[in-house]
Write an enzyme that holds these catalytic residues in place. Structure first.
Site, PDB file in Angstrom:
ATOM      1  N   LYS A  88      43.514  41.011  46.274  1.00  0.00           N
ATOM      2  CA  LYS A  88      43.469  40.459  44.926  1.00  0.00           C
ATOM      3  C   LYS A  88      44.740  40.798  44.157  1.00  0.00           C
ATOM      4  O   LYS A  88      45.255  39.984  43.390  1.00  0.00           O
ATOM      5  CB  LYS A  88      42.237  40.995  44.183  1.00  0.00           C
ATOM      6  CG  LYS A  88      40.913  40.424  44.662  1.00  0.00           C
ATOM      7  CD  LYS A  88      39.775  40.941  43.812  1.00  0.00           C
ATOM      8  CE  LYS A  88      38.462  40.237  44.140  1.00  0.00           C
ATOM      9  NZ  LYS A  88      38.009  40.509  45.493  1.00  0.00           N
ATOM     10  N   HIS A 118      27.103  40.711  39.742  1.00  0.00           N
ATOM     11  CA  HIS A 118      28.352  40.018  40.031  1.00  0.00           C
ATOM     12  C   HIS A 118      28.237  39.108  41.250  1.00  0.00           C
ATOM     13  O   HIS A 118      29.250  38.700  41.818  1.00  0.00           O
ATOM     14  CB  HIS A 118      29.509  41.010  40.230  1.00  0.00           C
ATOM     15  CG  HIS A 118      29.714  41.933  39.072  1.00  0.00           C
ATOM     16  ND1 HIS A 118      30.120  41.498  37.832  1.00  0.00           N
ATOM     17  CD2 HIS A 118      29.545  43.278  38.962  1.00  0.00           C
ATOM     18  CE1 HIS A 118      30.211  42.530  37.012  1.00  0.00           C
ATOM     19  NE2 HIS A 118      29.851  43.620  37.675  1.00  0.00           N
ATOM     20  N   GLU A 156      41.101  44.733  35.202  1.00  0.00           N
ATOM     21  CA  GLU A 156      41.296  43.561  34.355  1.00  0.00           C
ATOM     22  C   GLU A 156      40.584  43.765  33.028  1.00  0.00           C
ATOM     23  O   GLU A 156      39.567  44.473  32.958  1.00  0.00           O
ATOM     24  CB  GLU A 156      40.727  42.304  35.024  1.00  0.00           C
ATOM     25  CG  GLU A 156      41.482  41.836  36.231  1.00  0.00           C
ATOM     26  CD  GLU A 156      40.845  40.604  36.853  1.00  0.00           C
ATOM     27  OE1 GLU A 156      39.692  40.279  36.481  1.00  0.00           O
ATOM     28  OE2 GLU A 156      41.487  39.968  37.692  1.00  0.00           O
ATOM     29  N   ARG A 208      38.053  30.572  52.717  1.00  0.00           N
ATOM     30  CA  ARG A 208      36.938  30.233  53.616  1.00  0.00           C
ATOM     31  C   ARG A 208      36.053  29.209  52.940  1.00  0.00           C
ATOM     32  O   ARG A 208      36.292  28.828  51.782  1.00  0.00           O
ATOM     33  CB  ARG A 208      36.124  31.481  53.921  1.00  0.00           C
ATOM     34  CG  ARG A 208      35.639  32.198  52.658  1.00  0.00           C
ATOM     35  CD  ARG A 208      34.677  33.325  52.947  1.00  0.00           C
ATOM     36  NE  ARG A 208      34.428  34.179  51.819  1.00  0.00           N
ATOM     37  CZ  ARG A 208      33.619  33.918  50.800  1.00  0.00           C
ATOM     38  NH1 ARG A 208      32.978  32.757  50.768  1.00  0.00           N
ATOM     39  NH2 ARG A 208      33.432  34.769  49.811  1.00  0.00           N
TER      40      ARG A 208
END
Length: 677
Positions: free
Chosen positions: A116, A235, A200, A292
């Site tokens: 990420k 999440h 973040e 994917r």
């Protein structure tokens, strides 16, 4: 086109890929673990190869075993599905090294988007909007704390190599950061073998909107429009839909073009998903790219009329994209609901056990003029009699519905959810029904906090009337008693006729709810009096006597009852003395109390038990420790999620019964506590 491929996965996605292979005349090879020896995906494929033990690390994550299986069976390509090795750079590399086509993007693209932090750095150079945060290499706890403080709380900690909601923590204040970081790193290391994290700014009331992209080896890249995946728990997505509601044409185009730019930046090939986080004002930021096929790909298939697995196979075989951007369009609206074996009222803890009864909604075809797509689609990797184990994701099925517009799709969703009949593990079906019927979801007031924000309504105690369900349970019991009379002797008959006398029977029922919160007492004893007098049957419910009649339906478990002037039909699955009643879109469970039934064992308040099978990964106290109510005592890991066991009351830890690394079974006593003093 390939003649034979190996599917390096299990469950519904393996079944999904096998179905397309069969339609295209491509041979399919399944791989399976000890736990999956008799699994549905094994039966659907043309060949199957055993690759190891039940744990994923001993089977589905052993890339050398999978590559060898492909070579041994002559498979020309490997489809990785999603999860497991689908985004594993080393696996894609191993396929290439052995002359096997990896049905996915190039190794370089997986590497670029697999981290990420690296992906965000790449997007930053490409001028794609990013959420404020820290994605650097320095992973020292002190620096990460300072960066979080500088960004401003709340912040979101995310595993850099993560996905599927694993290794994510929302931190509300600086004082909580260190503990959240340690937990996040543990889960990241366990799930992905990499404990690196990024930080973040946590946006308030954001939406999760993603774009499906596809690229071929000739450099053609398209986007197959957008999906909203905002409804999440832990999440992880629960409901997804396409197209994302409420977006303007301009925003849809901008997001689609940004997703294509992201794919082209890494020379992407195959199916991929670019995920964005969107503010209520409509500003979107790059979040990550999944290299994917996604779990939620069926909603895109429903609105485009395309088979995305077929596209994957054609692109991997070197063919050009079947359609270019100007040839793509959207028809109607689609919604997907993930049916999980889990208990929503207990923090969505996964549930295990045998599927003793499983009846899924039937697929319904569109009428003429609606595009020829299925209006109701079921993707499932299990059958009745299969066991949901603690080794893998606890998904039972995916329900996908399509309608001419969102309102029509919602109506089909609610109707189809009411047709599920599942007995065995706890499920989230009733919870999904509540979300689908909630005001914010119906109004498309979507954001990732929808479940938490509407917690009181979504987790309210069930208020549905049990009268009809009890009447159906009574009918099933009366029918069972009549069937038990095998010798037809008038002296032993149980069909409730008596010479010159009426018949009276008390049927005692205890509710058996599957979604009880810890410590909640949902079991209510109800006595129903059945009487037959001169051919007239009555039921006494809650002190009121009602005219009553019943009859069997066409199936052995189908019944129709009439209470006074109201008739209701339903199905009753009997499992010992447990009666599972399905009627009017609801599922209710009852346990018949008999004169010989034993009273339920009362557990002492000092016992703390495992909420599910798993492994102890941290013991946070020692014998003799004084603790307050809510003090964390022990951390378990199950299905790659952490579960903290907390003190139910103030007291002293008397004994710890398991050590770090120990496997524990569902309900096992973990610690013993004593009252202080």
């Amino acid at each position: 086109m390939f003649k034979k491929i190996l599917i390096a996965n299990r469950g519904e996605i393996a079944c999904r890929v096998a179905a397309t292979c069969k339609r295209l005349g491509i041979g399919s090879v399944a791989v399976f673990s000890d736990a999956d020896a008799d699994a549905k995906h094994v039966a659907l494929c043309d060949e199957a190869v055993h690759i190891g033990g039940s744990a994923a690390a001993d089977s589905y994550l052993r890339l050398e075993r999978i590559v060898e299986a492909a070579r041994a069976t002559g498979a020309q390509a490997i489809h990785p599905g999603y999860g497991f090795l689908s985004e594993n750079e080393a696996f894609a590399q191993a396929c290439t090294a052995h002359g096997i086509e990896f049905i996915g993007p190039p190794v370089a693209a997986i590497a670029a988007m697999g981290s990420k932090a690296a992906a965000k750095a790449l997007m930053q150079r490409a001028a794609v909007p990013l959420v404020p945060g820290y994605h650097g290499d320095d992973q020292s706890a002190d620096l990460l704390q300072r960066e979080a403080d500088a960004i401003g709380y709340p912040v979101l900690l995310k595993a850099s190599a993560g996905g599927g909601g694993k290794g994510m923590r929302v931190v509300e204040q600086s004082a909580d950061f260190a503990a959240a970081l340690a937990s996040c790193k543990r889960e990241a290391a366990s799930s992905f073998g990499n404990d690196r994290v990024l930080i973040e700014k946590y946006l308030l009331r954001p939406r999760h909107v993603e774009v499906q992209v596809f690229a071929d080896k000739a450099g053609n890249t398209v986007y197959l429009f957008d999906r909203d995946c905002s409804v999440q728990r832990r999440h992880q997505k629960v409901l997804e839909e396409a197209p994302a509601p409420g977006l303007s044409d301009a925003v849809r185009r901008q997001m689609g073009e940004a997703a294509v730019a992201a794919a082209r930046a890494v020379n992407y090939v195959g199916a991929g998903t670019v995920e964005f986080i969107m503010t209520p004002e409509g500003q979107f930021y790059f979040m990550e790219m999944n290299t994917r096929l996604q779990v939620e790909h069926p909603v895109t298939e429903m609105v485009t009329g395309l088979d995305l697995v077929e596209w994957q196979l054609r692109v991997a075989a070197g063919e050009a994209l079947p359609l270019l951007q100007h040839q793509l369009s959207v028809t109607g609206h689609a919604i997907e609901a993930r049916i999980y074996a889990e208990n929503p009222a207990r923090g969505f803890l996964p549930s295990t056990g045998t599927l003793r009864h499983l009846r899924l909604p039937a697929a319904v075809e569109f009428k003429v003029g609606e595009g020829g797509r299925a209006a109701v689609r079921i993707d499932s990797g299990v059958r009745c009699g299969d066991t949901i184990t603690p080794f893998y994701d606890p998904m039972i099925a995916k329900l996908i519905v399509h309608g001419a517009d969102r309102a029509a799709a919602l109506a089909r969703l609610s109707s189809a959810l009411g047709e599920f009949e599942i007995v065995g593990p706890s499920t989230n079906v009733e919870f999904l029904q509540r979300i689908a019927g909630s005001v914010p979801f119906m109004a498309a007031d979507l954001d990732t906090g929808l479940i938490e924000r509407n917690h009181e309504a979504l987790f309210a105690p069930a208020t549905a009337s049990t009268r009809d369900a009890l009447a159906l349970a009574c009918a099933a019991q009366l029918a069972r008693e009549e069937a038990d009379n095998t010798d037809r002797s008038p002296w032993s008959t149980l069909h409730h006729w008596r010479l010159n006398a009426g018949y009276r029977q008390v049927l005692s029922w205890r509710t058996a709810g599957h979604e009880a919160a810890p410590g909640a007492d949902q079991a209510t004893l109800t006595e129903v009096v059945f009487e037959r007098d001169g051919g007239r049957d009555t039921l006494e419910l809650d002190g009121t006597r009602h005219e009553f009649s019943w009859r069997r339906g066409s199936g052995a478990d189908e019944f129709s009852v009439t209470v006074d002037q109201t008739r209701v039909a339903g199905r009753v699955f009997i499992d010992g003395e447990h009666f599972h009643v399905f009627c009017r879109g609801k599922a209710l469970g009852f346990e018949r109390e008999t004169p010989l039934a034993h009273a339920a064992e009362e557990h002492g308040t000092g016992r703390l038990t495992a909420p599910m099978p798993g492994r102890v990964i941290a013991v946070l106290v020692a014998p003799g420790t004084k603790v307050d109510k809510g003090t964390p005592l022990l951390v378990m890991e199950a299905m790659k999620m952490e579960h903290t066991i907390e003190a139910p009351a103030a007291g002293v830890v008397a004994e710890i019964l398991f050590a770090v690394g120990d496997q524990v079974s569902d309900g096992a006593q973990l610690l013993i506590m004593e009252a202080e003093g």
